[in-house]
Design a protein around this motif. Structure first.
Motif, PDB file in Angstrom:
ATOM      1  N   MET A  83      46.239  34.443  36.950  1.00 28.64           N
ATOM      2  CA  MET A  83      44.997  35.100  36.647  1.00 28.64           C
ATOM      3  C   MET A  83      45.007  36.486  37.268  1.00 28.64           C
ATOM      4  N   GLU A  84      44.450  37.426  36.556  1.00 28.73           N
ATOM      5  CA  GLU A  84      44.291  38.765  37.101  1.00 28.73           C
ATOM      6  C   GLU A  84      42.812  39.034  37.320  1.00 28.73           C
ATOM      7  N   TYR A  85      42.501  39.770  38.366  1.00 22.82           N
ATOM      8  CA  TYR A  85      41.124  40.065  38.744  1.00 22.82           C
ATOM      9  C   TYR A  85      41.057  41.539  39.096  1.00 22.82           C
ATOM     10  N   GLU A  86      40.135  42.242  38.473  1.00 20.78           N
ATOM     11  CA  GLU A  86      39.944  43.652  38.793  1.00 20.78           C
ATOM     12  C   GLU A  86      38.900  43.774  39.893  1.00 20.78           C
ATOM     13  N   ILE A  87      39.254  44.460  40.956  1.00 22.00           N
ATOM     14  CA  ILE A  87      38.350  44.647  42.086  1.00 22.00           C
ATOM     15  C   ILE A  87      37.346  45.727  41.727  1.00 22.00           C
ATOM     16  N   GLY A  88      36.070  45.408  41.856  1.00 20.78           N
ATOM     17  CA  GLY A  88      35.009  46.357  41.527  1.00 20.78           C
ATOM     18  C   GLY A  88      35.010  47.555  42.463  1.00 20.78           C
ATOM     19  N   PRO A  89      34.438  48.681  42.014  1.00 23.25           N
ATOM     20  CA  PRO A  89      34.451  49.900  42.833  1.00 23.25           C
ATOM     21  C   PRO A  89      33.692  49.763  44.147  1.00 23.25           C
ATOM     22  N   ASP A  90      32.704  48.888  44.197  1.00 16.26           N
ATOM     23  CA  ASP A  90      31.938  48.690  45.424  1.00 16.26           C
ATOM     24  C   ASP A  90      32.226  47.344  46.081  1.00 16.26           C
ATOM     25  N   GLU A  91      33.339  46.724  45.699  1.00 17.48           N
ATOM     26  CA  GLU A  91      33.709  45.400  46.202  1.00 17.48           C
ATOM     27  C   GLU A  91      34.867  45.538  47.179  1.00 17.48           C
ATOM     28  N   SER A  92      34.766  44.892  48.317  1.00 16.83           N
ATOM     29  CA  SER A  92      35.877  44.938  49.272  1.00 16.83           C
ATOM     30  C   SER A  92      36.999  44.025  48.776  1.00 16.83           C
ATOM     31  N   VAL A  93      38.200  44.308  49.219  1.00  9.98           N
ATOM     32  CA  VAL A  93      39.345  43.493  48.831  1.00  9.98           C
ATOM     33  C   VAL A  93      39.163  42.055  49.314  1.00  9.98           C
TER      34      VAL A  93
ATOM     35  N   ALA B 186      36.756  31.245  41.719  1.00 10.26           N
ATOM     36  CA  ALA B 186      36.693  31.152  40.262  1.00 10.26           C
ATOM     37  C   ALA B 186      37.851  30.332  39.702  1.00 10.26           C
ATOM     38  N   VAL B 187      39.055  30.572  40.214  1.00 13.29           N
ATOM     39  CA  VAL B 187      40.234  29.844  39.741  1.00 13.29           C
ATOM     40  C   VAL B 187      40.128  28.359  40.070  1.00 13.29           C
ATOM     41  N   GLU B 188      39.626  28.053  41.258  1.00 16.69           N
ATOM     42  CA  GLU B 188      39.536  26.661  41.689  1.00 16.69           C
ATOM     43  C   GLU B 188      38.241  25.978  41.244  1.00 16.69           C
ATOM     44  N   GLY B 189      37.299  26.746  40.689  1.00 18.09           N
ATOM     45  CA  GLY B 189      36.039  26.163  40.253  1.00 18.09           C
ATOM     46  C   GLY B 189      35.184  25.648  41.392  1.00 18.09           C
ATOM     47  N   ARG B 190      35.235  26.352  42.510  1.00 19.00           N
ATOM     48  CA  ARG B 190      34.483  25.949  43.709  1.00 19.00           C
ATOM     49  C   ARG B 190      33.617  27.100  44.173  1.00 19.00           C
ATOM     50  N   LYS B 191      32.587  26.782  44.954  1.00 20.14           N
ATOM     51  CA  LYS B 191      31.752  27.817  45.550  1.00 20.14           C
ATOM     52  C   LYS B 191      32.538  28.499  46.669  1.00 20.14           C
ATOM     53  N   PRO B 192      32.346  29.809  46.831  1.00 21.58           N
ATOM     54  CA  PRO B 192      33.065  30.520  47.893  1.00 21.58           C
ATOM     55  C   PRO B 192      32.880  29.913  49.278  1.00 21.58           C
ATOM     56  N   CYS B 193      31.684  29.419  49.565  1.00 17.47           N
ATOM     57  CA  CYS B 193      31.423  28.857  50.904  1.00 17.47           C
ATOM     58  C   CYS B 193      32.167  27.545  51.145  1.00 17.47           C
ATOM     59  N   SER B 194      32.705  26.932  50.093  1.00 18.77           N
ATOM     60  CA  SER B 194      33.441  25.680  50.260  1.00 18.77           C
ATOM     61  C   SER B 194      34.935  25.897  50.508  1.00 18.77           C
TER      62      SER B 194
ATOM     63  N   VAL C 127      49.474  33.849  50.931  1.00 17.87           N
ATOM     64  CA  VAL C 127      49.034  32.577  50.361  1.00 17.87           C
ATOM     65  C   VAL C 127      47.694  32.215  50.977  1.00 17.87           C
ATOM     66  N   TYR C 128      46.762  31.851  50.102  1.00 20.17           N
ATOM     67  CA  TYR C 128      45.416  31.452  50.528  1.00 20.17           C
ATOM     68  C   TYR C 128      44.926  30.364  49.589  1.00 20.17           C
ATOM     69  N   ASN C 129      44.533  29.229  50.137  1.00 23.20           N
ATOM     70  CA  ASN C 129      43.991  28.102  49.365  1.00 23.20           C
ATOM     71  C   ASN C 129      44.888  27.718  48.184  1.00 23.20           C
ATOM     72  N   ASP C 130      46.157  27.510  48.444  1.00 25.96           N
ATOM     73  CA  ASP C 130      47.117  27.096  47.424  1.00 25.96           C
ATOM     74  C   ASP C 130      47.272  28.104  46.289  1.00 25.96           C
ATOM     75  N   CYS C 131      46.995  29.361  46.565  1.00 22.92           N
ATOM     76  CA  CYS C 131      47.201  30.440  45.592  1.00 22.92           C
ATOM     77  C   CYS C 131      48.030  31.538  46.253  1.00 22.92           C
TER      78      CYS C 131
ATOM     79  N   GLU D 101      43.137  47.719  43.766  1.00 25.01           N
ATOM     80  CA  GLU D 101      42.369  47.733  42.522  1.00 25.01           C
ATOM     81  C   GLU D 101      42.451  46.418  41.759  1.00 25.01           C
ATOM     82  N   TYR D 102      43.550  45.700  41.912  1.00 26.59           N
ATOM     83  CA  TYR D 102      43.778  44.474  41.155  1.00 26.59           C
ATOM     84  C   TYR D 102      44.309  43.373  42.052  1.00 26.59           C
ATOM     85  N   LEU D 103      43.932  42.142  41.715  1.00 28.96           N
ATOM     86  CA  LEU D 103      44.491  40.957  42.347  1.00 28.96           C
ATOM     87  C   LEU D 103      45.204  40.167  41.276  1.00 28.96           C
ATOM     88  N   THR D 104      46.316  39.584  41.630  1.00 30.73           N
ATOM     89  CA  THR D 104      46.978  38.609  40.782  1.00 30.73           C
ATOM     90  C   THR D 104      47.006  37.317  41.571  1.00 30.73           C
ATOM     91  N   LEU D 105      46.557  36.229  40.933  1.00 35.92           N
ATOM     92  CA  LEU D 105      46.530  34.917  41.577  1.00 35.92           C
ATOM     93  C   LEU D 105      47.470  33.990  40.820  1.00 35.92           C
TER      94      LEU D 105
END
Length: 84
Positions: A1-11, A21-29, A63-67, A75-79
């Motif tokens: 999956m590719e994700y574009e980092i927004g202009p006001d979003e931190s890495v 999003a990839v794992e279908g879980r809430k960020p806090c989990s 590597v973070y959470n099996d990704c 500017e971009y993330l690849t997972l």
């Protein structure tokens, strides 16, 4: 999956949002990103220079959470999901 980092979003925020999003879980989990990489240091690597000019180039993978996360130019993330 590719994700574009927004202009006001931190890495670091983008990493957590993309993985959730990839794992279908809430960020806090998810496991805290700080268990893997210092979020402040991660953001600093891709922040603008002290005079405000943007940094160009740069790539970081970890590597973070099996990704496998690859940040390109802040500017971009690849997972890539890792197999068990």
């Amino acid at each position: 999956m590719e994700y574009e980092i927004g202009p006001d979003e931190s890495v670091s925020t983008a990493v957590v949002r993309a993985v959730s999003a990839v794992e279908g879980r809430k960020p806090c989990s998810l496991r805290p990103l700080a268990d893997v990489v210092d979020p402040t240091a991660l953001d600093s690597l891709f922040d603008a220079r002290y005079d405000g000019t943007p940094r160009t180039g740069g790539r970081l993978s970890f590597v973070y959470n099996d990704c496998r996360i690859t940040v390109d130019n802040g500017e971009y993330l690849t997972l890539q999901l890792l197999e068990d």
